[in-house]
Write a protein that holds these residues in place. Structure first.
Motif, PDB file in Angstrom:
ATOM      1  N   ALA A  43       0.822  -1.215   0.000  1.00 44.48           N
ATOM      2  CA  ALA A  43       0.000   0.000   0.000  1.00 44.48           C
ATOM      3  C   ALA A  43       0.854   1.262   0.000  1.00 44.48           C
ATOM      4  O   ALA A  43       0.497   2.258  -0.624  1.00 44.48           O
ATOM      5  N   LEU A  56       0.380   3.975  -2.988  1.00 46.16           N
ATOM      6  CA  LEU A  56      -0.121   5.339  -2.777  1.00 46.16           C
ATOM      7  C   LEU A  56       0.933   6.388  -3.092  1.00 46.16           C
ATOM      8  O   LEU A  56       0.597   7.493  -3.525  1.00 46.16           O
ATOM      9  N   LEU A  77      -7.595  -1.358   5.834  1.00 43.67           N
ATOM     10  CA  LEU A  77      -6.752  -0.918   4.738  1.00 43.67           C
ATOM     11  C   LEU A  77      -6.008   0.341   5.171  1.00 43.67           C
ATOM     12  O   LEU A  77      -6.557   1.191   5.867  1.00 43.67           O
ATOM     13  N   ARG A 124      -4.678   2.527   3.000  1.00 46.72           N
ATOM     14  CA  ARG A 124      -4.553   3.398   1.827  1.00 46.72           C
ATOM     15  C   ARG A 124      -4.787   4.862   2.178  1.00 46.72           C
ATOM     16  O   ARG A 124      -4.072   5.750   1.715  1.00 46.72           O
ATOM     17  N   ARG A 125      -5.783   5.132   2.991  1.00 49.45           N
ATOM     18  CA  ARG A 125      -6.074   6.511   3.361  1.00 49.45           C
ATOM     19  C   ARG A 125      -4.888   7.129   4.117  1.00 49.45           C
ATOM     20  O   ARG A 125      -4.507   8.281   3.860  1.00 49.45           O
ATOM     21  N   HIS A 165      -1.645   6.421   3.969  1.00 49.47           N
ATOM     22  CA  HIS A 165      -0.532   6.728   3.079  1.00 49.47           C
ATOM     23  C   HIS A 165      -0.887   7.864   2.114  1.00 49.47           C
ATOM     24  O   HIS A 165      -0.026   8.690   1.787  1.00 49.47           O
ATOM     25  N   GLU A 207     -11.260   4.132  -2.329  1.00 46.74           N
ATOM     26  CA  GLU A 207     -10.542   3.000  -1.746  1.00 46.74           C
ATOM     27  C   GLU A 207     -10.548   1.774  -2.646  1.00 46.74           C
ATOM     28  O   GLU A 207      -9.661   0.941  -2.556  1.00 46.74           O
ATOM     29  N   ASN A 208     -11.536   1.657  -3.519  1.00 50.70           N
ATOM     30  CA  ASN A 208     -11.480   0.612  -4.536  1.00 50.70           C
ATOM     31  C   ASN A 208     -12.239   1.050  -5.786  1.00 50.70           C
ATOM     32  O   ASN A 208     -12.894   2.094  -5.812  1.00 50.70           O
ATOM     33  N   PHE A 240      -8.836   1.637  -7.148  1.00 52.36           N
ATOM     34  CA  PHE A 240      -7.806   0.698  -6.706  1.00 52.36           C
ATOM     35  C   PHE A 240      -8.330  -0.712  -6.944  1.00 52.36           C
ATOM     36  O   PHE A 240      -9.453  -1.031  -6.544  1.00 52.36           O
TER      37      PHE A 240
END
Length: 331
Positions: A164, A168, A196, A198-199, A201, A250-251, A279
């Motif tokens: 991740a 990112l 996750l 992702r947010r 990073h 997020e996806n 994603f």
């Protein structure tokens, strides 16, 4: 109903002992070639196949792997499940798919998996709580667990994930180079211990570039409808001059729903009025109708690693693998 042929019947037909029949169907077992030939010919004539459940009592392995899933609304699960079941079967393993829902939670699922004596449990897209392991209903012999495609912060439960941080960084570098400076991030379902990252990073890398305000949009679950609702609420409550210029979802499923809503109800141009990133590299996102910029997870490699851990070829440990940025017209 016809009765199944037994190992004893095959032994009598082949003129060997029952144990010779068992050895003939056990990979790597010591048996004379002539005896094995007679057993296999007799077995074919009687339409005999070995009882794998009975064999599991002797081998202490059922060759079954429980797969827990809780977000079936996310169609990106299907390509992963296809790859996972294909590679499990190639490794002489079989998946037992368990739907985690309001009527069948993780405790029930673990009890169910333990009763079936599965060799391992894969948590795939499930919001697993580490305190579940201390539930008094569970014994001390629960099967080993692995997390696929999400981070795990549960001690003793390794994860196999797409990197991740790398993903990112590449996404933010791409967006920054394109001139976007007012980013937003849409989260999906709350993910508890397997959250996750992702947010996190996404925010960190924008801050490194001097952008400290990240607008947060919530979709509550992973579906196109939820993505549309999340962006609808944001656009309806934000004036045009104050809106973000790029939305990272997020996806892909959230991103596709958001794009439909932006263009259909609000008449926005993507990417001129607002760019969108997803994603997973879901197939529909690559169509000309969407042209979604996204990040592709190394699905084949991730599944291969987790199966090698289950099979004992690799030590169980968290592994991160690099993916690939896929740039299209939405940015």
């Amino acid at each position: 109903m016809r009765k199944r042929a037994t190992a004893k019947q095959v032994a009598e037909a082949a003129g060997v002992s029952k144990w010779t029949v068992i050895r003939a169907f056990t990979p790597g077992a010591s048996i004379a070639e002539e005896s094995k030939r007679r057993v296999l010919e007799s077995a074919a004539a009687l339409n005999y196949t070995p009882n794998l459940l009975a064999r599991s009592l002797a081998t202490n392995s059922t060759r079954q792997v429980a797969v827990f899933v809780d977000d079936f609304a996310n169609p990106q699960k299907l390509p992963f499940l296809e790859t996972l079941t294909e590679q499990l079967q190639a490794a002489d393993l079989v998946a037992v798919l368990i739907n985690i829902n309001n009527h069948f939670n993780h405790v029930h699922a673990l009890l169910h998996a333990d009763q079936r004596q599965v060799d391992a449990v894969i948590l795939f897209g499930t919001a697993f709580r580490d305190e579940t392991l201390s539930d008094p209903q569970l014994g001390h012999g629960t099967p080993p667990m692995f997390v696929l495609a999400r981070d795990s912060q549960i001690e003793g439960v390794p994860a196999v994930v797409c990197d991740a941080e790398l993903a990112l960084r590449e996404i933010v570098d791409h967006l920054h180079a394109r001139g976007y400076r007012r980013p937003g991030f849409m989260t999906g379902a709350p993910a508890l211990s397997t959250a996750l990252r992702r947010r996190q990073h996404f925010t960190e890398f924008w801050e490194q570039k001097g952008v400290h305000r990240i607008e947060l949009l919530s979709a509550e679950k992973y579906s196109a409808e939820a993505g549309a609702r999340g962006v609808r609420d944001y656009l309806a409550g934000t004036s045009a001059e104050d809106r973000i210029d790029v939305l990272m979802c997020e996806n892909d499923i959230l991103a596709l729903g958001a794009m439909d809503e932006m263009r259909g109800k609000f008449g926005l141009n993507v990417p001129k009025d607002m760019a969108v990133v997803g994603f997973d590299n879901y197939e529909l996102g690559g169509s000309s109708a969407f042209g979604l910029t996204t990040y592709e997870q190394p699905r084949q490699e991730m599944v291969e690693v987790i199966i090698r851990m289950i099979s004992g070829e690799l030590e169980p440990e968290t592994v991160t693998l690099p993916g690939k940025l896929v740039v299209r017209s939405s940015t």
